[in-house]
Scaffold this motif. Sequence first.
Motif, PDB file in Angstrom:
ATOM      1  N   ASN A  20       0.869  -1.176   0.000  1.00  0.00           N
ATOM      2  CA  ASN A  20       0.000   0.000   0.000  1.00  0.00           C
ATOM      3  C   ASN A  20       0.906   1.226   0.000  1.00  0.00           C
ATOM      4  O   ASN A  20       1.708   1.414   0.915  1.00  0.00           O
ATOM      5  CB  ASN A  20      -0.903   0.007   1.240  1.00  0.00           C
ATOM      6  CG  ASN A  20      -1.688   1.294   1.398  1.00  0.00           C
ATOM      7  OD1 ASN A  20      -1.554   1.991   2.393  1.00  0.00           O
ATOM      8  ND2 ASN A  20      -2.495   1.622   0.409  1.00  0.00           N
ATOM      9  N   GLN A  65     -12.799   1.884   0.922  1.00  0.00           N
ATOM     10  CA  GLN A  65     -11.814   0.860   0.572  1.00  0.00           C
ATOM     11  C   GLN A  65     -10.406   1.253   0.996  1.00  0.00           C
ATOM     12  O   GLN A  65     -10.121   2.404   1.325  1.00  0.00           O
ATOM     13  CB  GLN A  65     -11.807   0.660  -0.940  1.00  0.00           C
ATOM     14  CG  GLN A  65     -11.431   1.936  -1.700  1.00  0.00           C
ATOM     15  CD  GLN A  65     -11.484   1.771  -3.196  1.00  0.00           C
ATOM     16  OE1 GLN A  65     -10.539   1.269  -3.797  1.00  0.00           O
ATOM     17  NE2 GLN A  65     -12.596   2.195  -3.798  1.00  0.00           N
ATOM     18  N   CYS A  67      -6.626   0.050  -0.839  1.00  0.00           N
ATOM     19  CA  CYS A  67      -6.100  -0.724  -1.966  1.00  0.00           C
ATOM     20  C   CYS A  67      -4.641  -1.108  -1.764  1.00  0.00           C
ATOM     21  O   CYS A  67      -3.849  -0.333  -1.232  1.00  0.00           O
ATOM     22  CB  CYS A  67      -6.224   0.076  -3.262  1.00  0.00           C
ATOM     23  SG  CYS A  67      -7.911   0.547  -3.634  1.00  0.00           S
ATOM     24  N   CYS A  69      -1.344  -3.274  -3.960  1.00  0.00           N
ATOM     25  CA  CYS A  69      -0.950  -3.778  -5.279  1.00  0.00           C
ATOM     26  C   CYS A  69      -0.050  -4.993  -5.124  1.00  0.00           C
ATOM     27  O   CYS A  69       0.756  -5.089  -4.197  1.00  0.00           O
ATOM     28  CB  CYS A  69      -0.248  -2.688  -6.090  1.00  0.00           C
ATOM     29  SG  CYS A  69       1.312  -2.131  -5.384  1.00  0.00           S
ATOM     30  N   GLU A 203      -4.607  -5.473  -8.277  1.00  0.00           N
ATOM     31  CA  GLU A 203      -5.043  -4.887  -7.005  1.00  0.00           C
ATOM     32  C   GLU A 203      -5.752  -5.882  -6.095  1.00  0.00           C
ATOM     33  O   GLU A 203      -6.582  -6.675  -6.529  1.00  0.00           O
ATOM     34  CB  GLU A 203      -5.977  -3.703  -7.293  1.00  0.00           C
ATOM     35  CG  GLU A 203      -6.490  -3.001  -6.057  1.00  0.00           C
ATOM     36  CD  GLU A 203      -7.464  -1.885  -6.384  1.00  0.00           C
ATOM     37  OE1 GLU A 203      -8.327  -1.596  -5.539  1.00  0.00           O
ATOM     38  OE2 GLU A 203      -7.382  -1.309  -7.484  1.00  0.00           O
ATOM     39  N   ARG A 205      -8.066  -5.562  -2.504  1.00  0.00           N
ATOM     40  CA  ARG A 205      -8.812  -4.480  -1.888  1.00  0.00           C
ATOM     41  C   ARG A 205      -9.461  -4.930  -0.579  1.00  0.00           C
ATOM     42  O   ARG A 205      -9.990  -6.041  -0.480  1.00  0.00           O
ATOM     43  CB  ARG A 205      -9.886  -3.975  -2.855  1.00  0.00           C
ATOM     44  CG  ARG A 205     -10.654  -2.749  -2.381  1.00  0.00           C
ATOM     45  CD  ARG A 205     -11.623  -2.276  -3.451  1.00  0.00           C
ATOM     46  NE  ARG A 205     -10.955  -1.712  -4.621  1.00  0.00           N
ATOM     47  CZ  ARG A 205     -11.579  -1.277  -5.702  1.00  0.00           C
ATOM     48  NH1 ARG A 205     -12.907  -1.351  -5.767  1.00  0.00           N
ATOM     49  NH2 ARG A 205     -10.894  -0.770  -6.703  1.00  0.00           N
TER      50      ARG A 205
END
Length: 308
Positions: A20, A65, A67, A69, A203, A205
């Motif tokens: 993140n 949310q 997120c 990666c 991604e 989430r």
Amino acid sequence: MKNIDLKHDDYAQSANTIFNFMKKSSYLKEILQKKAIIPRYCKENFEYLNIHNEDIFFPEAFVLQKCFCDIPLHKLTESFNLNPVGENYQRLSTNEKKKIKNNYTHTDFYGEYGIAFSKEWAEKNDLQPIHYLNEQSQYTKNFAEMIGNVMDAADISDLYVDDILDRLCFIKPLRGIMKRKNEKETGDKIEIEFQKNFHDEKEWRYVPSKEVTKTVNIERVIANSYLLEENIDINQKLNTLQYEKIWLHYDYKDIRYIIVPDASARIEIINTIIDIPREKFNSETDIMIQKYILISRIMVLEEIRKDW
């Protein structure tokens, strides 16, 4: 279904860690001090689903949310080409255009401060890889049609509505536009639009469950943009203890990496870790040892660029 017993390092063709990233050191400090990652309302594009309620069109909505990666560590500082578009980009000088188009990394785009956890931790803490929709596929067209039928129905079960909201929380189009502020040669900031392949981000989430959000009287999806754009402090309120139930909590031992841009930022974050109250740590183990271990997980982008 029979349980599958796999180690967390069972991802053979993708990273075993999710990141993140953020733009400001204050965000990273808050995550470390609160021992939690706080979700925010982020604008998502749903224009491709053609959602209408009678004559009202909903091209976008805000989704609560946080997120992450799925990106290999060695790609954090790897430059890639972008496709900037729009009037603001066209007004830039030739040198400014060249700098933006040909010299961008993942951390340039999302921020040079970051925190990383294992996918094993992600799986246990209700994180979900999002679903990228091909706008031209029959699957997407069928989903859009189902939403239309629900919106047009006079009487519809809450189960159907909840199911659609769940799906909207975890989808994204394969491609779309992202806006980022860039610095001109004059030092002024300008917002540039980029055409982006979102699938490259892979991604994961976190979206708080509807049961949890109800206990603090907020929604996971807000389709009325006025509620956020005219009341922009709503995201600031989410980091107060009143909303702690929706936070994504972790233990310091769960952290794999802490990312900072340079040596100066490393010292800043070291001091933040040293100042974390003792009660935040496991009392069964030496507190300073736990802090030293956490400090050892700090990685400096400036050094990664030179050595990887």
